[in-house]
Design a protein around this motif. Structure first.
Motif, PDB file in Angstrom:
ATOM      1  N   SER A   1       0.835  -1.202   0.000  1.00 22.33           N
ATOM      2  CA  SER A   1       0.000   0.000   0.000  1.00 22.33           C
ATOM      3  C   SER A   1       0.870   1.251   0.000  1.00 22.33           C
ATOM      4  O   SER A   1       2.029   1.231   0.387  1.00 22.33           O
ATOM      5  CB  SER A   1      -0.912   0.011   1.218  1.00 22.33           C
ATOM      6  N   ASN A   2       0.287   2.309  -0.456  1.00 22.97           N
ATOM      7  CA  ASN A   2       0.937   3.611  -0.454  1.00 22.97           C
ATOM      8  C   ASN A   2       0.127   4.552   0.434  1.00 22.97           C
ATOM      9  O   ASN A   2      -0.975   4.238   0.850  1.00 22.97           O
ATOM     10  CB  ASN A   2       1.004   4.187  -1.873  1.00 22.97           C
ATOM     11  N   HIS A   3       0.675   5.720   0.685  1.00 21.15           N
ATOM     12  CA  HIS A   3      -0.054   6.727   1.444  1.00 21.15           C
ATOM     13  C   HIS A   3      -1.250   7.202   0.640  1.00 21.15           C
ATOM     14  O   HIS A   3      -1.215   7.266  -0.592  1.00 21.15           O
ATOM     15  CB  HIS A   3       0.843   7.925   1.759  1.00 21.15           C
ATOM     16  N   LEU A   4      -2.335   7.526   1.328  1.00 21.84           N
ATOM     17  CA  LEU A   4      -3.467   8.143   0.646  1.00 21.84           C
ATOM     18  C   LEU A   4      -3.048   9.513   0.137  1.00 21.84           C
ATOM     19  O   LEU A   4      -2.219  10.189   0.743  1.00 21.84           O
ATOM     20  CB  LEU A   4      -4.648   8.295   1.609  1.00 21.84           C
ATOM     21  N   ARG A   5      -3.646   9.900  -0.977  1.00 24.29           N
ATOM     22  CA  ARG A   5      -3.284  11.194  -1.573  1.00 24.29           C
ATOM     23  C   ARG A   5      -4.517  12.075  -1.692  1.00 24.29           C
ATOM     24  O   ARG A   5      -5.602  11.614  -1.997  1.00 24.29           O
ATOM     25  CB  ARG A   5      -2.648  10.988  -2.940  1.00 24.29           C
TER      26      ARG A   5
ATOM     27  N   GLY B   1       0.871   9.300   7.689  1.00 30.04           N
ATOM     28  CA  GLY B   1       0.192   8.432   8.651  1.00 30.04           C
ATOM     29  C   GLY B   1      -1.004   7.689   8.082  1.00 30.04           C
ATOM     30  O   GLY B   1      -1.807   7.157   8.836  1.00 30.04           O
ATOM     31  N   THR B   2      -1.145   7.647   6.753  1.00 24.92           N
ATOM     32  CA  THR B   2      -2.304   6.979   6.162  1.00 24.92           C
ATOM     33  C   THR B   2      -1.946   5.666   5.491  1.00 24.92           C
ATOM     34  O   THR B   2      -2.781   5.056   4.845  1.00 24.92           O
ATOM     35  CB  THR B   2      -2.988   7.892   5.123  1.00 24.92           C
ATOM     36  N   ARG B   3      -0.731   5.216   5.630  1.00 30.93           N
ATOM     37  CA  ARG B   3      -0.323   3.933   5.048  1.00 30.93           C
ATOM     38  C   ARG B   3      -0.694   2.813   6.010  1.00 30.93           C
ATOM     39  O   ARG B   3      -0.580   2.950   7.224  1.00 30.93           O
ATOM     40  CB  ARG B   3       1.171   3.924   4.784  1.00 30.93           C
ATOM     41  N   VAL B   4      -1.151   1.677   5.468  1.00 29.18           N
ATOM     42  CA  VAL B   4      -1.593   0.547   6.278  1.00 29.18           C
ATOM     43  C   VAL B   4      -0.618  -0.613   6.106  1.00 29.18           C
ATOM     44  O   VAL B   4      -0.234  -0.953   4.993  1.00 29.18           O
ATOM     45  CB  VAL B   4      -3.014   0.101   5.858  1.00 29.18           C
ATOM     46  N   TYR B   5      -0.213  -1.206   7.215  1.00 28.11           N
ATOM     47  CA  TYR B   5       0.648  -2.392   7.194  1.00 28.11           C
ATOM     48  C   TYR B   5      -0.141  -3.571   7.746  1.00 28.11           C
ATOM     49  O   TYR B   5      -0.752  -3.464   8.812  1.00 28.11           O
ATOM     50  CB  TYR B   5       1.903  -2.162   8.052  1.00 28.11           C
TER      51      TYR B   5
END
Length: 78
Positions: free
Chosen positions: A44-48, A56-60
């Protein structure tokens, strides 16, 4: 990984074949126990927002395994 998939498919086929031959009727309660796995792809990437990455919007996600228990009560004949 291929060996794991082949083993899992063989076990599933053996377990499913017994269930397919069973005769179920109204009022039967069927309890099944098995294994459940979650193997996500966490690319996943950061939300844009307007082409700007939001911090802080990337999910692991991690892989997880658990016991699965399901129950079915047949209220009518098939």
């Amino acid at each position: 990984m291929k060996r794991y998939n082949l083993t899992a498919m063989l076990c599933a086929a053996i377990l499913i074949s017994g269930q397919a031959l069973a005769e179920y009727k109204k009022g039967d309660l069927i309890i099944r126990v098995g294994a459940a796995a979650v193997d996500p792809n966490d690319d996943s990437n950061h939300l844009r927002l307007n082409s700007t990455a939001l911090p802080g919007t990337r999910v692991y996600l991690d892989t997880g395994y658990s016991v699965s228990i399901t129950g079915t009560w047949l209220f009518a004949d098939h």
